[in-house]
Scaffold this motif. Structure first.
Motif, PDB file in Angstrom:
ATOM      1  N   GLY A  47       0.786  -1.223   0.000  1.00 34.66           N
ATOM      2  CA  GLY A  47       0.000   0.000   0.000  1.00 34.66           C
ATOM      3  C   GLY A  47       0.816   1.269   0.000  1.00 34.66           C
ATOM      4  N   GLN A  48       2.105   1.196   0.390  1.00 39.07           N
ATOM      5  CA  GLN A  48       2.991   2.353   0.402  1.00 39.07           C
ATOM      6  C   GLN A  48       4.233   2.023  -0.434  1.00 39.07           C
ATOM      7  OE1 GLN A  48       1.984   5.114   1.722  1.00 39.07           O
ATOM      8  NE2 GLN A  48       0.249   4.301   2.879  1.00 39.07           N
ATOM      9  N   SER A  49       4.682   2.996  -1.221  1.00 32.94           N
ATOM     10  CA  SER A  49       5.846   2.747  -2.065  1.00 32.94           C
ATOM     11  C   SER A  49       6.560   4.059  -2.365  1.00 32.94           C
ATOM     12  CB  SER A  49       5.425   2.077  -3.379  1.00 32.94           C
ATOM     13  OG  SER A  49       4.552   2.926  -4.109  1.00 32.94           O
ATOM     14  N   ARG A 389      -8.313  -4.788   5.648  1.00 31.48           N
ATOM     15  CA  ARG A 389      -8.818  -4.961   4.289  1.00 31.48           C
ATOM     16  C   ARG A 389      -7.793  -5.740   3.490  1.00 31.48           C
ATOM     17  NH1 ARG A 389     -13.919  -4.453   2.090  1.00 31.48           N
ATOM     18  NH2 ARG A 389     -13.853  -3.707  -0.044  1.00 31.48           N
ATOM     19  N   TYR A 390      -8.229  -6.752   2.779  1.00 30.11           N
ATOM     20  CA  TYR A 390      -7.350  -7.577   1.945  1.00 30.11           C
ATOM     21  C   TYR A 390      -6.529  -6.681   1.020  1.00 30.11           C
ATOM     22  CZ  TYR A 390      -6.045 -11.574  -1.022  1.00 30.11           C
ATOM     23  OH  TYR A 390      -5.347 -12.546  -1.731  1.00 30.11           O
ATOM     24  N   ASP A 394      -9.466  -2.202  -2.480  1.00 27.58           N
ATOM     25  CA  ASP A 394      -9.377  -0.798  -2.106  1.00 27.58           C
ATOM     26  C   ASP A 394      -9.892  -0.640  -0.680  1.00 27.58           C
ATOM     27  OD1 ASP A 394      -9.360   1.931  -1.890  1.00 27.58           O
ATOM     28  OD2 ASP A 394     -10.851   2.299  -3.460  1.00 27.58           O
ATOM     29  N   TYR A 395      -9.009  -0.191   0.226  1.00 26.02           N
ATOM     30  CA  TYR A 395      -9.412  -0.073   1.628  1.00 26.02           C
ATOM     31  C   TYR A 395     -10.163   1.223   1.935  1.00 26.02           C
ATOM     32  CZ  TYR A 395      -5.228   2.904   1.998  1.00 26.02           C
ATOM     33  OH  TYR A 395      -4.291   3.889   1.817  1.00 26.02           O
ATOM     34  N   LYS A 396     -10.067   2.203   1.066  1.00 23.98           N
ATOM     35  CA  LYS A 396     -10.571   3.530   1.402  1.00 23.98           C
ATOM     36  C   LYS A 396     -12.071   3.580   1.714  1.00 23.98           C
ATOM     37  CE  LYS A 396      -7.008   6.313  -0.851  1.00 23.98           C
ATOM     38  NZ  LYS A 396      -6.287   5.574  -1.856  1.00 23.98           N
ATOM     39  N   PRO A 397     -12.954   2.987   0.895  1.00 22.48           N
ATOM     40  CA  PRO A 397     -14.389   3.085   1.226  1.00 22.48           C
ATOM     41  C   PRO A 397     -14.728   2.508   2.600  1.00 22.48           C
ATOM     42  CG  PRO A 397     -14.096   2.368  -1.042  1.00 22.48           C
ATOM     43  CD  PRO A 397     -12.731   2.328  -0.415  1.00 22.48           C
ATOM     44  N   TYR A 398     -14.165   1.361   2.930  1.00 21.29           N
ATOM     45  CA  TYR A 398     -14.424   0.719   4.228  1.00 21.29           C
ATOM     46  C   TYR A 398     -13.863   1.557   5.365  1.00 21.29           C
ATOM     47  CZ  TYR A 398     -14.086  -3.011   7.808  1.00 21.29           C
ATOM     48  OH  TYR A 398     -14.169  -3.767   8.961  1.00 21.29           O
ATOM     49  N   PHE A 399     -12.617   1.958   5.254  1.00 19.42           N
ATOM     50  CA  PHE A 399     -11.984   2.732   6.324  1.00 19.42           C
ATOM     51  C   PHE A 399     -12.645   4.099   6.488  1.00 19.42           C
ATOM     52  CE2 PHE A 399      -7.547   0.485   6.177  1.00 19.42           C
ATOM     53  CZ  PHE A 399      -8.184  -0.728   6.411  1.00 19.42           C
ATOM     54  N   ILE A 418      -3.302   3.193   9.112  1.00 14.72           N
ATOM     55  CA  ILE A 418      -3.850   4.227   8.238  1.00 14.72           C
ATOM     56  C   ILE A 418      -4.851   5.104   8.987  1.00 14.72           C
ATOM     57  CG2 ILE A 418      -5.299   4.588   6.193  1.00 14.72           C
ATOM     58  CD1 ILE A 418      -3.982   1.916   5.163  1.00 14.72           C
ATOM     59  N   SER A 419      -4.755   6.406   8.789  1.00 18.05           N
ATOM     60  CA  SER A 419      -5.761   7.354   9.261  1.00 18.05           C
ATOM     61  C   SER A 419      -5.726   8.567   8.355  1.00 18.05           C
ATOM     62  CB  SER A 419      -5.506   7.770  10.717  1.00 18.05           C
ATOM     63  OG  SER A 419      -4.549   8.808  10.800  1.00 18.05           O
ATOM     64  N   THR A 420      -6.705   9.450   8.502  1.00 17.83           N
ATOM     65  CA  THR A 420      -6.746  10.667   7.681  1.00 17.83           C
ATOM     66  C   THR A 420      -6.490  11.916   8.517  1.00 17.83           C
ATOM     67  OG1 THR A 420      -9.143  10.932   7.981  1.00 17.83           O
ATOM     68  CG2 THR A 420      -8.410   9.604   6.107  1.00 17.83           C
ATOM     69  N   LEU A 421      -6.048  11.768   9.758  1.00 20.17           N
ATOM     70  CA  LEU A 421      -5.870  12.914  10.645  1.00 20.17           C
ATOM     71  C   LEU A 421      -4.683  13.776  10.236  1.00 20.17           C
ATOM     72  CD1 LEU A 421      -7.913  11.217  12.248  1.00 20.17           C
ATOM     73  CD2 LEU A 421      -6.691  11.846  14.330  1.00 20.17           C
ATOM     74  N   LYS A 422      -4.791  15.060  10.556  1.00 20.76           N
ATOM     75  CA  LYS A 422      -3.741  16.027  10.272  1.00 20.76           C
ATOM     76  C   LYS A 422      -3.272  16.684  11.569  1.00 20.76           C
ATOM     77  CE  LYS A 422      -4.214  15.326   5.837  1.00 20.76           C
ATOM     78  NZ  LYS A 422      -3.222  14.532   5.099  1.00 20.76           N
TER      79      LYS A 422
END
Length: 462
Positions: A47-49, A389-390, A394-399, A418-422
């Protein structure tokens, strides 16, 4: 010299090893007169590269200091790549600490051990066991480096057991200037409180002194029961068991409970690990019966009701950590402990009423409060809820669907998940946030260790 396939392979291997430490002789340089190869990096889940300008694996603290002074920034240390958040990606330099590994020394009276920061947790457990020692707790994955685990406040489970970072009694840290700083509760105390959970933003940790304990055994028990019964019994199980956690299987109404308690019983044979096979079966049921939740629930309950409780006795590091070979991306938040059951019930209702396509169980653990400035458990007894999420999905909708529930209950995200916090969000969650920012700015005023993600976390402009 006659050129053979074997000679060529040996020559290439020698060149690669020398290239890793930046000491290629002129003869080899002329033989391979071309631009250095740029090697992409990605984490365990994919998921990260990134494609860094430079990779390095220093073999000593002095070599590391030289690299920090001269290597292109941002400089990010990498371990096993088991963080799902963008802590590592950089177009500058990736540093591996794999060559800085192993137990340096231990004290059989105080049960403390000094360990090189690149040591993997699984290897560390084995080395400590050889010395009659063990960590007081372990996470359920043991592939991470020690430095990476403490930097992200990696934890296991246990109402009275804090994260791994709380067992740190001393650190050696190489800062942006190449200076080495030693810190503990009594020496450079503010740096110590910041560095125990630092996200690699203060410098590169090279050595860690950990409080361990004499080697001990645990009896691990695993069983199945309805989620309502598991939640009702949870408060009492937190009190009566050293380690207690459970996993809720989506669209089943059933949970898998796990306890670990100290014992002097003889070790039992290690059972066959069928976790990966079980996950793939749940994936298959999602694909076949995702359109029929009630049928899916009935079938999963039928299968799980036939599973007998299982017990195992072994040394702690063998029962607390498990193999995870099915790759995933993960979001985990740490909530005030009293809010956990209500939050979990809301999560289950949300994902099942929306018929979200998910098969990974939801993990529920507890952790004791601690004092590290950026620990998600700072001055708060917590429960941790993790969703997965497998890796091919795409993990975004679930998360994105579940994260507002975590935030509603004042959750603090796991730094490696993973989080969306700033920056503003974190500042509101952490009482010592400003203190950490001051320590970071003093140790790394130019932001040499800040990749774009960490700049967003700390509110530092490029």
């Amino acid at each position: 010299m006659k050129i053979t396939r074997r000679n060529l392979l040996q020559f290439a291997a020698s060149a690669s090893a020398l290239a890793a430490v930046g000491t290629i002789p002129a003869s080899l340089t002329s033989a391979f007169a071309q631009e250095p190869r740029v090697i992409p990096w990605k984490n365990w889940s994919g998921g990260q590269s990134c494609t860094p300008a430079m990779r390095a694996a220093p073999a000593s603290e002095a070599e590391l200091a030289d690299l920090i002074r001269t290597a292109p920034a941002p400089i990010r240390a990498v371990g096993a790549g088991h963080s799902f958040s963008p802590l590592v990606p950089t177009d500058g330099t990736i540093l591996s600490l794999d060559r800085l590994s192993g137990v340096i020394s231990h004290d059989s009276t105080s049960h403390r051990a000094t360990i090189r920061a690149g040591t993997r947790l699984g290897a560390l457990a084995g080395e400590l066991a050889e010395r009659g020692l063990a960590l007081d707790n372990m996470p359920d994955i043991n592939k991470q480096t020690l430095a990476g685990a403490i930097a992200t406040a990696t934890h296991g489970t246990g109402a009275e057991l804090p994260s791994l970072s709380d067992f740190v009694t001393g650190l050696r840290l190489v800062t942006a200037s190449g200076e080495t700083v030693e810190c503990s509760a009594t020496r450079n105390a503010d740096i110590f409180q910041a560095a125990r959970v630092s996200l690699g933003a203060l410098g590169i940790v090279t050595e860690v002194t950990m409080q361990a304990r004499p080697l001990y055994k645990l009896k691990r028990r695993t069983w199945i029961e309805p989620i309502e019964d598991m939640l009702e019994a949870a408060p009492e199980r937190w009190k009566t068991h050293r380690n207690f956690e459970f996993y809720y299987v989506p669209f089943s109404g059933m949970a898998i409970g796990i306890t670990n308690d100290e014992t002097d019983d003889p070790e039992t044979p290690e059972p066959v690990n069928e976790d990966d096979e079980g996950l793939m079966q749940l994936k298959m049921l999602q694909e076949w019966l995702g359109w029929a939740p009630s049928t899916r629930r009935w079938l999963i309950q039928t299968i799980m009701s036939g599973i007998e409780p299982e017990e195992r006795v072994d040394f702690s590091h063998k029962t607390l950590a498990t193999e995870r070979n099915v790759r995933f991306n993960e979001m985990e938040y740490h909530l005030p402990r009293e809010a956990g059951p209500k939050a979990l019930a809301e999560i289950i209702e949300t994902l099942e009423s929306n018929n979200v396509e998910v098969f990974f169980p939801i993990e529920y653990r507890t952790t004791a409060a601690d004092t590290s400035w950026l620990s998600p458990f700072h001055e708060r007894e917590s429960c941790s809820i993790a969703i997965h999420r497998y890796h091919e999905e795409d993990y975004k909708p679930y998360f994105n669907l579940i994260e507002p529930i975590f935030r509603k209950y004042e959750g603090r995200p796991h730094w490696g998940k993973i989080s969306t916090l700033k920056a503003d969000d974190f500042a509101a969650l952490y009482p010592k946030w400003d203190d950490f920012l001051k320590a970071r700015a003093a140790l790394d005023p130019q932001g040499k260790f800040l990749n774009p993600y960490l700049r967003s976390v700390f509110g530092v402009e490029a």
